[in-house]
Design a protein around this motif. Structure first.
Motif, PDB file in Angstrom:
ATOM      1  N   ALA A 139      34.991  26.013  29.825  1.00 21.92           N
ATOM      2  CA  ALA A 139      34.248  25.421  28.713  1.00 21.92           C
ATOM      3  C   ALA A 139      33.239  24.403  29.210  1.00 21.92           C
ATOM      4  N   GLU A 140      33.664  23.528  30.123  1.00 25.03           N
ATOM      5  CA  GLU A 140      32.756  22.508  30.636  1.00 25.03           C
ATOM      6  C   GLU A 140      31.606  23.124  31.427  1.00 25.03           C
ATOM      7  N   LEU A 141      31.901  24.150  32.227  1.00 22.23           N
ATOM      8  CA  LEU A 141      30.842  24.807  32.992  1.00 22.23           C
ATOM      9  C   LEU A 141      29.858  25.498  32.052  1.00 22.23           C
ATOM     10  N   SER A 142      30.364  26.160  31.029  1.00 21.26           N
ATOM     11  CA  SER A 142      29.483  26.845  30.075  1.00 21.26           C
ATOM     12  C   SER A 142      28.544  25.853  29.394  1.00 21.26           C
ATOM     13  N   MET A 143      29.095  24.723  28.939  1.00 18.80           N
ATOM     14  CA  MET A 143      28.263  23.729  28.270  1.00 18.80           C
ATOM     15  C   MET A 143      27.279  23.078  29.242  1.00 18.80           C
ATOM     16  N   ALA A 144      27.724  22.860  30.487  1.00 20.31           N
ATOM     17  CA  ALA A 144      26.817  22.289  31.487  1.00 20.31           C
ATOM     18  C   ALA A 144      25.661  23.241  31.777  1.00 20.31           C
ATOM     19  N   MET A 145      25.958  24.541  31.876  1.00 19.48           N
ATOM     20  CA  MET A 145      24.888  25.523  32.093  1.00 19.48           C
ATOM     21  C   MET A 145      23.932  25.545  30.917  1.00 19.48           C
ATOM     22  N   ASP A 146      24.458  25.452  29.694  1.00 19.06           N
ATOM     23  CA  ASP A 146      23.584  25.393  28.515  1.00 19.06           C
ATOM     24  C   ASP A 146      22.637  24.205  28.613  1.00 19.06           C
ATOM     25  N   ARG A 147      23.172  23.050  28.989  1.00 20.60           N
ATOM     26  CA  ARG A 147      22.333  21.852  29.081  1.00 20.60           C
ATOM     27  C   ARG A 147      21.266  22.000  30.158  1.00 20.60           C
ATOM     28  N   ARG A 148      21.665  22.519  31.331  1.00 22.91           N
ATOM     29  CA  ARG A 148      20.707  22.635  32.423  1.00 22.91           C
ATOM     30  C   ARG A 148      19.639  23.684  32.138  1.00 22.91           C
ATOM     31  N   VAL A 149      20.051  24.834  31.595  1.00 27.26           N
ATOM     32  CA  VAL A 149      19.086  25.892  31.294  1.00 27.26           C
ATOM     33  C   VAL A 149      18.117  25.432  30.208  1.00 27.26           C
ATOM     34  N   ARG A 150      18.652  24.773  29.178  1.00 26.09           N
ATOM     35  CA  ARG A 150      17.786  24.277  28.115  1.00 26.09           C
ATOM     36  C   ARG A 150      16.787  23.268  28.657  1.00 26.09           C
ATOM     37  N   ALA A 151      17.258  22.354  29.488  1.00 28.35           N
ATOM     38  CA  ALA A 151      16.356  21.360  30.065  1.00 28.35           C
ATOM     39  C   ALA A 151      15.303  22.014  30.947  1.00 28.35           C
ATOM     40  N   GLU A 152      15.713  23.035  31.720  1.00 28.81           N
ATOM     41  CA  GLU A 152      14.771  23.734  32.592  1.00 28.81           C
ATOM     42  C   GLU A 152      13.693  24.448  31.779  1.00 28.81           C
ATOM     43  N   LEU A 153      14.114  25.146  30.726  1.00 27.94           N
ATOM     44  CA  LEU A 153      13.148  25.869  29.895  1.00 27.94           C
ATOM     45  C   LEU A 153      12.218  24.909  29.162  1.00 27.94           C
ATOM     46  N   GLU A 154      12.767  23.813  28.653  1.00 29.10           N
ATOM     47  CA  GLU A 154      11.916  22.850  27.955  1.00 29.10           C
ATOM     48  C   GLU A 154      10.915  22.214  28.916  1.00 29.10           C
ATOM     49  N   GLY A 155      11.367  21.953  30.153  1.00 31.81           N
ATOM     50  CA  GLY A 155      10.453  21.391  31.141  1.00 31.81           C
ATOM     51  C   GLY A 155       9.327  22.349  31.485  1.00 31.81           C
ATOM     52  N   ARG A 156       9.673  23.628  31.648  1.00 34.72           N
ATOM     53  CA  ARG A 156       8.632  24.619  31.950  1.00 34.72           C
ATOM     54  C   ARG A 156       7.676  24.773  30.774  1.00 34.72           C
TER      55      ARG A 156
END
Length: 257
Positions: free
Chosen positions: A221-238
């Motif tokens: 659960a923690e890894l899934s949520m962490a990946m969501d946060r990182r991917v979202r931040a990466e996409l928003e940054g791009r």
């Protein structure tokens, strides 16, 4: 023998010494000619990788003898406990050198083999390799097939192993502090640790086994949520970068007009 020694990066004298110590299997003979093959070369590279990790030739001989006799390396090193069920559900995979090459193609180098042994992904069993986990092997193969170099995959694996060890420390501390029998977990240091009874061991084993799905669930659960946060931040940054580039292009066009 000279060709094999040159290919393995050792001297013929060293190769003879390994043969005398029975660290490599005998060659196939045709009259006075001794034929060595890729299995002998793989064994020599394995020995070299283990030596780089600090193993002695005597220790390597014991490990190889244990493999060939069908004994488990954990048993040889005294790591297996018959009192508690194993937490891991991973399935080891046996691979010939050719099969290992099929998985990773040209990325099979002495450096990568050494790293795999160092992390604990690979061991040897006679002329074959044993990968510690089918799931890890499949994941590594897929990442390499996607274009990520095996060197980078192994380095990521080393870092993940360190984080996994830290997670294991957290869970075992919780178990030791709060769930083990009080007289076993909180005995003052100067007092000799009491010997657990068979009932204590059975209760500990049952407690640890019952916690397996919960620990795995928390990590997933923690890894899934962490990946969501990182991917979202990466996409928003791009997206911000692209919008900024488009805005700059519009300003340049207006200036030229």
């Amino acid at each position: 023998m000279a060709e094999l020694a040159e290919e393995a990066g050792i001297t013929v004298r060293t190769l003879r010494f390994y043969r005398e110590r029975k660290l490599i299997p005998p060659p196939r003979r045709e009259g006075r000619i001794a034929w060595y093959n890729e299995h002998h070369l793989a064994r020599l590279r394995t020995i070299g990788a283990l030596l780089e990790r600090g193993h002695t030739l005597g220790g390597i001989a014991d490990l190889l003898s244990a493999f060939e006799a069908g004994r488990d390396v954990g048993e040889l090193l005294g790591l297996q406990s018959p009192l508690l069920p194993p937490w891991s559900e991973e399935t080891p995979v046996r691979l010939t050198p050719e099969q290992l090459a099929d998985h990773f193609s040209r990325d099979i180098t002495p450096e990568n083999l050494s790293t795999s042994f160092d992390i604990g992904y690979l061991a040897t069993d006679g002329d074959e390799f044993v990968h510690i986990s089918r799931r890890l092997l499949d994941a590594s193969t897929e990442l390499v097939n996607k274009g990520i170099p095996l060197t980078a995959v192994l380095e990521a694996g080393r870092k993940i192993r360190a984080h996994a060890d830290a997670l294991a420390d957290i869970f075992t501390t919780l178990i030791h502090t709060h769930l083990l029998p009080h007289d076993l977990a909180h005995t003052p240091t100067p007092t000799p640790t009491p010997t657990p009874t068979p009932e204590d061991l059975q209760r500990i084993a049952h407690t640890i086994e019952s916690l397996r799905p919960h620990a795995k669930g928390v990590v997933e659960a923690e890894l899934s949520m962490a990946m969501d946060r990182r991917v979202r931040a990466e996409l928003e940054g791009r997206l911000r970068d692209r919008n900024g580039e488009q805005a700059d292009m519009r300003e340049e066009g207006e200036a030229e007009a």
